[in-house]
Design an enzyme around this catalytic site. Sequence first.
Site, PDB file in Angstrom:
ATOM      1  N   HIS A 155     -20.163  11.326  51.758  1.00 29.79           N
ATOM      2  CA  HIS A 155     -19.276  12.483  51.877  1.00 29.79           C
ATOM      3  C   HIS A 155     -18.107  12.296  50.915  1.00 29.79           C
ATOM      4  CE1 HIS A 155     -16.722  15.593  53.639  1.00 29.79           C
ATOM      5  NE2 HIS A 155     -17.826  16.053  54.187  1.00 29.79           N
ATOM      6  N   ASP A 180     -24.872  16.635  58.318  1.00 28.15           N
ATOM      7  CA  ASP A 180     -26.238  17.141  58.124  1.00 28.15           C
ATOM      8  C   ASP A 180     -27.316  16.166  58.555  1.00 28.15           C
ATOM      9  OD1 ASP A 180     -24.916  18.636  55.190  1.00 28.15           O
ATOM     10  OD2 ASP A 180     -25.567  19.660  57.007  1.00 28.15           O
TER      11      ASP A 180
HETATM   12  C1  SDX Z   1     -21.575  18.731  53.379  1.00 32.06           C
HETATM   13  O1  SDX Z   1     -17.024  18.796  51.493  1.00 32.06           O
HETATM   14  C2  SDX Z   1     -17.379  18.992  52.746  1.00 32.06           C
HETATM   15  O2  SDX Z   1     -16.578  18.965  53.642  1.00 32.06           O
HETATM   16  C3  SDX Z   1     -18.860  19.277  52.908  1.00 32.06           C
HETATM   17  C4  SDX Z   1     -19.346  19.379  54.353  1.00 32.06           C
HETATM   18  C5  SDX Z   1     -18.742  20.566  55.078  1.00 32.06           C
HETATM   19  O3  SDX Z   1     -18.639  20.520  56.304  1.00 32.06           O
HETATM   20  O4  SDX Z   1     -18.473  21.595  54.382  1.00 32.06           O
HETATM   21  O5  SDX Z   1     -19.009  18.180  55.057  1.00 32.06           O
HETATM   22  C6  SDX Z   1     -20.848  19.571  54.385  1.00 32.06           C
HETATM   23  O6  SDX Z   1     -21.794  19.184  52.291  1.00 32.06           O
HETATM   24  C7  SDX Z   1     -21.944  17.321  53.730  1.00 32.06           C
HETATM   25  C8  SDX Z   1     -22.649  16.565  52.561  1.00 32.06           C
HETATM   26  C9  SDX Z   1     -24.132  16.933  52.570  1.00 32.06           C
HETATM   27  N1  SDX Z   1     -24.796  16.389  51.351  1.00 32.06           N
HETATM   28  C10 SDX Z   1     -25.650  15.354  51.417  1.00 32.06           C
HETATM   29  O7  SDX Z   1     -25.906  14.741  52.450  1.00 32.06           O
HETATM   30  C11 SDX Z   1     -26.320  15.028  50.086  1.00 32.06           C
HETATM   31  C12 SDX Z   1     -26.360  13.497  49.892  1.00 32.06           C
HETATM   32  N2  SDX Z   1     -24.981  13.053  49.660  1.00 32.06           N
HETATM   33  C13 SDX Z   1     -24.483  13.116  48.362  1.00 32.06           C
HETATM   34  O8  SDX Z   1     -25.188  13.562  47.300  1.00 32.06           O
HETATM   35  C14 SDX Z   1     -23.015  12.743  48.156  1.00 32.06           C
HETATM   36  O9  SDX Z   1     -22.710  11.725  49.013  1.00 32.06           O
HETATM   37  C15 SDX Z   1     -22.053  13.883  48.304  1.00 32.06           C
HETATM   38  C16 SDX Z   1     -22.425  15.023  47.424  1.00 32.06           C
HETATM   39  C17 SDX Z   1     -21.982  14.348  49.714  1.00 32.06           C
HETATM   40  C18 SDX Z   1     -20.657  13.378  47.898  1.00 32.06           C
HETATM   41  O10 SDX Z   1     -20.724  13.069  46.566  1.00 32.06           O
HETATM   42  P1  SDX Z   1     -19.454  12.477  45.743  1.00 32.06           P
HETATM   43  O11 SDX Z   1     -18.268  12.395  46.619  1.00 32.06           O
HETATM   44  O12 SDX Z   1     -19.349  13.237  44.471  1.00 32.06           O
HETATM   45  O13 SDX Z   1     -19.909  10.994  45.490  1.00 32.06           O
HETATM   46  P2  SDX Z   1     -20.835  10.554  44.282  1.00 32.06           P
HETATM   47  O14 SDX Z   1     -22.016  11.490  44.165  1.00 32.06           O
HETATM   48  O15 SDX Z   1     -19.985  10.345  43.081  1.00 32.06           O
HETATM   49  O16 SDX Z   1     -21.382   9.155  44.827  1.00 32.06           O
HETATM   50  C19 SDX Z   1     -20.574   7.968  44.735  1.00 32.06           C
HETATM   51  C20 SDX Z   1     -21.602   6.838  44.676  1.00 32.06           C
HETATM   52  C21 SDX Z   1     -22.606   7.016  43.560  1.00 32.06           C
HETATM   53  O17 SDX Z   1     -23.082   5.706  43.198  1.00 32.06           O
HETATM   54  P3  SDX Z   1     -22.373   4.955  41.920  1.00 32.06           P
HETATM   55  O18 SDX Z   1     -22.465   5.939  40.746  1.00 32.06           O
HETATM   56  O19 SDX Z   1     -20.962   4.638  42.331  1.00 32.06           O
HETATM   57  O20 SDX Z   1     -23.240   3.713  41.710  1.00 32.06           O
HETATM   58  O21 SDX Z   1     -22.368   6.815  45.883  1.00 32.06           O
HETATM   59  C22 SDX Z   1     -23.740   7.097  45.563  1.00 32.06           C
HETATM   60  C23 SDX Z   1     -23.767   7.736  44.207  1.00 32.06           C
HETATM   61  O22 SDX Z   1     -24.996   7.487  43.547  1.00 32.06           O
HETATM   62  N3  SDX Z   1     -24.225   8.016  46.618  1.00 32.06           N
HETATM   63  C24 SDX Z   1     -25.427   7.929  47.187  1.00 32.06           C
HETATM   64  C25 SDX Z   1     -25.443   8.955  48.134  1.00 32.06           C
HETATM   65  N4  SDX Z   1     -24.286   9.623  48.109  1.00 32.06           N
HETATM   66  C26 SDX Z   1     -23.534   9.037  47.162  1.00 32.06           C
HETATM   67  N5  SDX Z   1     -26.475   7.109  46.973  1.00 32.06           N
HETATM   68  C27 SDX Z   1     -27.554   7.318  47.747  1.00 32.06           C
HETATM   69  N6  SDX Z   1     -27.672   8.273  48.700  1.00 32.06           N
HETATM   70  C28 SDX Z   1     -26.614   9.113  48.916  1.00 32.06           C
HETATM   71  N7  SDX Z   1     -26.706  10.063  49.851  1.00 32.06           N
END
Ligand code: SDX
Length: 429
Positions: free
Chosen positions: A307, A364
């Site tokens: 998140h 989710d």
């Molecule tokens: C919602 O904003 C809100 O409030 C949203 C929400 C709401 O109520 O409105 O809470 C609802 O959207 C919840 C999120 C649902 N999405 C997912 O579950 C999709 C999977 N999660 C992600 O793709 C990710 O965690 C996000 C999009 C939720 C957040 O992304 P960020 O903050 O931009 O973080 P990032 O993508 O830059 O990740 C940071 C690191 C990365 O690794 P490095 O480059 O540092 O090596 O964490 C890794 C990412 O690769 N990472 C994951 C991961 N999520 C982040 N690796 C594996 N699996 C994951 N799910």
Amino acid sequence: MAESAELILDGKSISLPVIEGTEHEKAFDIGKLRDQTGYVTLDSGYKNTGATKSAITFLDGEEGILRYRGYPIEQLAEQSSFIEVAYLLIYGKLPTQAELDNFSNQITKHTLVHEDVRKIFDGFPSAAHPMAILSSLICSLTAFYPESVSPDLSKEDTDLNVIRLMAKISTIAAWTYKNNMGHPLNYPRNDLDYCSNFLYMMFSFPTEKYDIDPRIVSALNKLLILHADHEQNCSTSTVRLVGSANASLYGSVSAGINALWGPLHGGANQEVLEMLQAIQKDGGDTSKFIAKAKDKNDSFRLMGFGHRVYKNFDPRAKIIKKAADDVLAALGIDDPLLKIAQELEQAALTDEYFIERKLYPNVDFYSGIIYRAIGIPTEMFTVMFALGRLPGWIAQWKEMRENKEPIGRPRQIYTGETERDYVSIDARS
Ligand code: SDX
């Protein structure tokens, strides 16, 4: 607390006023930065940028705190109803019994949609994704209520638009499902509360009476409450940005529905279920999928994990996880996908990759398990998220308008070609 931040640029020093919120969040106001320095800030994904001041929802990502108008989400999920929480978010206070009855009755009275809406359904291919239909039909409300487009509506007219939207989205959502299934549509009933009416419209058949289970009604109320608002997330920011152009509430919410559909946002609840089903089909080896999620060369992500704000735990996920256990136990359902989800969670929470990146289950991760137990198909999961998030979108859109915020128009840093002359086509290589 410092009154201001000092920025020294090209030998010049400027003072940026510091503001502090009621929960002691701090920011410095760069409203005059470009005028004073010629510089803008750059913050891809707005990870460090506040877009507005808001009095609706407070969340603390480090402490796992979420409050709607000051009330902890844990108390609202346990003691309130979705319609009462909608009133709280939209009007800023818990309603008296008379106010709640009036709000609820107004919504009930407006659940019918214009018969021509049915014709729009006929225009969609049967395989159309429910979110595509939902965003289209919500935007179509501007056609059925053209006066709703005016940016100078009275409070009464704005309130009527709010009531219409809260009421009709549930009918449109249920009809989207019935239409996709090729089932006859169920018209809303005025003798049922909001959640019972939605379940009736979703699952009743002319040939088979649908018994409304109070345990499912209670679980649905809780799920919708937990999704109702979440400050400046992607879809809410979309609603505010579109609304800042004086676009209508219906048009702004339709845009928010499309943002929510994204698999990185609300679309993740559908992705989680499909991920769990893929793991089950693959033999249930969760360690294989944990490895894929960690592999930089693999685009697979652990959907429902991570998140932008919560770097400890998503308080909603904790409540939904327990609700999933309760609903499945109450309904006597032994869903193997729940076991796979629990194994994934345990594996990730003890894995350095996830710990280091502070990745925890988000809203989710478990919600789809409950929707599935209720009988809601996977493709409708994000529609359920939109149903829950609607009062938050409405509240945020109203706040932006009432605060007379300017049209949102971010700046950029240009990195393209510098000036060059046009070349005729026969001189090009
Ligand atoms: C919602 O904003 C809100 O409030 C949203 C929400 C709401 O109520 O409105 O809470 C609802 O959207 C919840 C999120 C649902 N999405 C997912 O579950 C999709 C999977 N999660 C992600 O793709 C990710 O965690 C996000 C999009 C939720 C957040 O992304 P960020 O903050 O931009 O973080 P990032 O993508 O830059 O990740 C940071 C690191 C990365 O690794 P490095 O480059 O540092 O090596 O964490 C890794 C990412 O690769 N990472 C994951 C991961 N999520 C982040 N690796 C594996 N699996 C994951 N799910």
